[in-house]
Motif scaffolding. Structure first.
Motif, mmCIF file in Angstrom:
data_model
loop_
_atom_site.group_PDB
_atom_site.id
_atom_site.type_symbol
_atom_site.label_atom_id
_atom_site.label_comp_id
_atom_site.label_asym_id
_atom_site.label_seq_id
_atom_site.Cartn_x
_atom_site.Cartn_y
_atom_site.Cartn_z
ATOM 1 N N HIS A 1 0.784 -1.103 0.104
ATOM 2 C CA HIS A 1 -0.159 0.062 -0.165
ATOM 3 C C HIS A 1 0.731 1.247 0.033
ATOM 4 O O HIS A 1 1.008 2.018 0.969
ATOM 5 N N CYS A 2 1.320 1.414 -1.364
ATOM 6 C CA CYS A 2 2.318 2.640 -1.571
ATOM 7 C C CYS A 2 1.829 4.172 -0.923
ATOM 8 O O CYS A 2 2.436 4.818 -0.362
ATOM 9 N N ALA A 3 0.497 4.415 -1.087
ATOM 10 C CA ALA A 3 -0.101 5.589 -0.702
ATOM 11 C C ALA A 3 -0.018 5.587 0.883
ATOM 12 O O ALA A 3 0.453 6.742 1.516
ATOM 13 N N CYS A 4 -0.219 4.901 1.448
ATOM 14 C CA CYS A 4 -0.245 4.650 3.101
ATOM 15 C C CYS A 4 1.230 4.861 3.785
ATOM 16 O O CYS A 4 1.590 5.668 4.484
ATOM 17 N N VAL A 5 2.154 4.197 2.793
ATOM 18 C CA VAL A 5 3.745 4.331 3.211
ATOM 19 C C VAL A 5 4.084 5.593 3.034
ATOM 20 O O VAL A 5 4.585 6.210 3.917
ATOM 21 N N ARG A 6 3.592 6.379 1.868
ATOM 22 C CA ARG A 6 4.058 7.804 1.727
ATOM 23 C C ARG A 6 3.533 8.486 2.838
ATOM 24 O O ARG A 6 4.321 9.528 3.433
ATOM 25 N N VAL A 7 2.264 8.298 3.346
ATOM 26 C CA VAL A 7 1.495 9.238 4.273
ATOM 27 C C VAL A 7 2.128 8.811 5.579
ATOM 28 O O VAL A 7 2.596 9.890 6.276
ATOM 29 N N LEU A 8 2.362 7.708 5.982
ATOM 30 C CA LEU A 8 3.108 7.551 7.169
ATOM 31 C C LEU A 8 4.556 7.975 7.276
ATOM 32 O O LEU A 8 5.114 8.363 8.405
ATOM 33 N N LEU A 9 5.246 7.923 6.096
ATOM 34 C CA LEU A 9 6.484 8.428 6.073
ATOM 35 C C LEU A 9 6.671 9.880 6.330
ATOM 36 O O LEU A 9 7.815 10.329 6.879
#
Length: 136
Positions: free
Chosen positions: A14-22
């Motif tokens: 889930h790349c979008a969540c990875v970006r948000v979390l980072l």
């Protein structure tokens, strides 16, 4: 030790969540709550964008995880050639042995993946690499 949301997002591609979390302050990019890092999961599942986002945020490609596997081991075991190429561009240890004594080249050979064997050898892995038990 619970599994972080970042690890879960990376493990499920889930790349979008990875970006948000980072982007969150205080996030630990090399969280080991699941005994492997989020980058290890991204490498194992082959999620290139997740891997690139984690690397850009400072994730350690040499971090050891479950059974002492490196991210390169994880990408090789997942037969993820594009992620292997990204990791090879970072010049990781090609002789790193996991608990089961295998190097990434041993893992590629065990998976019968000729292309990854060739890529690892081209990057400098020894054809005569020995595992932790001294076997070739």
């Amino acid at each position: 030790d619970g599994v972080s949301a970042l690890t879960t997002a990376a493990a499920t591609d889930h790349c979008a969540c990875v970006r948000v979390l980072l982007a969150m302050p205080g996030i630990t990019v090399d969280d080991m709550g699941a005994r492997v890092t989020p980058l290890w999961h991204a490498c194992r599942t082959g999620c290139m964008q997740c891997a690139l986002n984690l690397l850009a945020s400072g994730a350690d490609p040499e971090a050891r995880g479950l059974d002492d596997y490196t991210c390169l081991h994880a990408a090789v075991l997942g037969n993820n050639a594009s992620v292997v190429q990204v990791l090879l561009s970072l010049q990781p240890s090609l002789a790193a042995c996991a608990t089961n004594t295998s190097t990434p080249l041993h893992a590629a050979a065990s998976n019968k993946n000729e292309a990854l064997c060739r890529a690892l050898i081209a990057a400098g892995a020894s054809r005569w690499a020995v595992d932790a038990d001294g076997a070739t």
